[in-house]
Design an enzyme around this catalytic site. Structure first.
Site, mmCIF file in Angstrom:
data_model
loop_
_atom_site.group_PDB
_atom_site.id
_atom_site.type_symbol
_atom_site.label_atom_id
_atom_site.label_comp_id
_atom_site.label_asym_id
_atom_site.label_seq_id
_atom_site.Cartn_x
_atom_site.Cartn_y
_atom_site.Cartn_z
ATOM 1 C CD1 TRP A 164 -2.165 -2.401 1.783
ATOM 2 C CD2 TRP A 164 -3.078 -1.205 -0.243
ATOM 3 N NE1 TRP A 164 -3.381 -2.996 1.316
ATOM 4 C CE2 TRP A 164 -3.639 -2.713 0.503
ATOM 5 C CE3 TRP A 164 -3.276 -0.569 -1.284
ATOM 6 C CZ2 TRP A 164 -5.107 -3.131 -1.000
ATOM 7 C CZ3 TRP A 164 -4.306 -1.056 -1.915
ATOM 8 C CH2 TRP A 164 -4.685 -2.021 -1.847
ATOM 9 C CE LYS A 199 -8.354 -3.213 4.342
ATOM 10 N NZ LYS A 199 -7.556 -1.897 3.444
ATOM 11 C CG ASP A 257 -3.326 3.870 4.155
ATOM 12 O OD1 ASP A 257 -3.961 3.723 5.309
ATOM 13 O OD2 ASP A 257 -2.749 3.540 3.286
HETATM 14 C C1 LIG Z 1 -7.331 -2.091 2.164
HETATM 15 C C2 LIG Z 1 -5.867 -0.596 2.055
HETATM 16 C C3 LIG Z 1 -5.438 0.262 1.398
HETATM 17 C C4 LIG Z 1 -6.982 0.189 0.377
HETATM 18 O O1 LIG Z 1 -7.628 0.916 0.389
HETATM 19 P P1 LIG Z 1 -8.745 0.639 -0.892
HETATM 20 O O2 LIG Z 1 -10.385 1.837 -0.207
HETATM 21 O O3 LIG Z 1 -9.707 -0.378 -1.087
HETATM 22 O O4 LIG Z 1 -8.750 1.858 -1.101
HETATM 23 C C5 LIG Z 1 -4.931 1.040 1.773
HETATM 24 N N1 LIG Z 1 -3.906 1.262 2.424
HETATM 25 C C6 LIG Z 1 -3.934 0.154 3.088
HETATM 26 C C7 LIG Z 1 -2.711 0.069 4.602
HETATM 27 C C8 LIG Z 1 -4.959 -0.632 3.172
HETATM 28 O O5 LIG Z 1 -5.208 -1.635 3.795
#
Ligand SMILES: *Cc1c(COP(=O)(O)O)cnc(C)c1O
Length: 360
Positions: free
Chosen positions: A103, A196, A172
């Site tokens: 990511w 999540k 993030d």
């Molecule tokens: C799942 C995830 C993403 C992707 O997220 P989307 O909402 O599908 O764009 C980005 N960063 C992390 C750390 C993730 O776990």
């Protein structure tokens, strides 16, 4: 109805049962209004109450200080990968990134794709992302430092955050937001796709310093402009209304559980139990360094791929779903987000012991 099973999916992931039950109860007729939240105008007084409550609850639950704004965006965390460089890297500037996994890499790639200058100041790619790098130096005039606090695929997590001085720190937190108490004031912008730890897919939560709204250039796409989205309190266009409503219910559930501190204690207990089960034998082998282990995604291998396949299918037979590791790591990944109860982990650990006895 078939009984609900234990859900270890990495995302979209488990939601708290009381939240699903409340959604079900109010689905056809929201609090006597005769319509569903799904059918409600985003300009209605009722929805305005829902979105304001959701933002306020986020502040209360997370302990967000004054001077920060909570926004609800769309496009997933992935749209934020673009929005951040578009809003904050001005002409001639560059930004720092730490590459701790897939990511983080995608965030880096997106910034580059937009023609922005990126410094990857640390990476654990050489070690298949099995740890969080600690040795790095922030570029003195960087536009910001971007980190991925929890690496959903590799199973690593920052346990202390870099001190960037006056350089903005952007994170993030898609897979570990509200899993433990943090000091929000260390960060300038935090973002997380909800699917999540916070709700259904389709809404992204952004927590940002309010004074950063002014940085958005006028010539970027509307849906990436923090100034526009923030200036209209997430109601510039039609927001993902139902998703925001569910996020609000999840935040209320966190409060009812006793808040983040309480959840953190349970999360630590869950992770500890699972890592202990891994460390206690040579049959299971953790894939990441101990000091980088995630509280949310626990990754491990078995002695062979055949045994891993068998493990997954027997776990499913016993009502445990979603344990397959990402193909880049292989093996097993147990995602034990806030809504995964301690009983699920107890059951998994019992199964692991049993499986080893029969196959070890
Ligand atoms: C799942 C995830 C993403 C992707 O997220 P989307 O909402 O599908 O764009 C980005 N960063 C992390 C750390 C993730 O776990």
């Amino acid at each position: 109805m078939q009984e609900r099973i234990f859900n270890f999916n990495p995302g979209p992931a488990a939601l708290p049962l009381p939240v699903l039950q409340e959604v079900q109860k109010d689905l056809l007729n929201y609090k006597g209004e005769g319509i569903s939240v799904l059918e409600m105008s985003h300009r209605s007084k009722t929805f305005d109450g829902i979105i304001k409550d959701a933002a306020q609850l986020m502040k209360d639950v997370m302990g967000i200080p004054d001077g920060y704004k909570v926004l609800f965006s769309q496009g997933g965390a992935t749209l934020q990968f673009a929005a951040i460089p578009l809003n904050f890297i001005s002409q001639g500037q560059s930004a720092d990134y730490i590459n701790t996994g897939r990511w983080a890499q995608k965030a880096i790639d997106e910034a580059k794709k937009l023609g922005k200058a990126v410094n990857v100041i640390a990476t654990s790619e050489d070690a298949n992302f099995n740890h969080i790098p600690t040795d790095f130096q922030v570029t003195p005039d960087a536009a910001y430092l971007h980190i991925t606090t929890n690496n959903t695929i590799a199973g690593t997590q920052f346990h202390t955050y870099p001190d960037t001085g006056h350089i903005p720190l952007i994170a993030d937190m898609s897979s570990d937001i509200n899993c433990r108490k943090i000091d929000v004031s260390q960060f300038d912008l935090i973002y997380a796709g909800a699917q999540k730890n916070m709700g259904p897919a389709g809404v992204t939560i952004v927590v940002m310093r309010e004074d950063l709204l002014e940085k958005s250039p006028a010539d970027i796409p509307t849906m990436t402009s923090y100034k526009i989205i923030g200036g209209k309190d997430s109601l510039y266009n039609t927001p993902p209304t139902f998703n925001i409503y569910v996020v609000k219910l999840v935040l209320e559930w966190i409060q009812n559980m006793g808040g983040i501190e309480k959840l953190e204690a349970v999360n630590r207990q869950k992770a500890e139990e699972l890592y202990k089960a891994i460390d206690n034998t040579d049959f299971y082998r953790g894939t990441v360094k101990e000091d980088s282990r995630s509280l949310m995604n626990v990754t491990f291998r078995l002695p062979s791929e055949d045994l891993e396949k068998q493990f997954l299918s027997e776990a499913l037979e016993q009502g445990m779903l979603g344990l397959k590791g990402h193909r880049s790591v292989g093996g097993i990944r147990a995602s034990i987000y806030n809504a995964v109860p301690l009983e699920a982990v107890d059951k998994l650990v019992e199964f692991m012991t049993d499986f080893e006895t029969k196959n070890g």
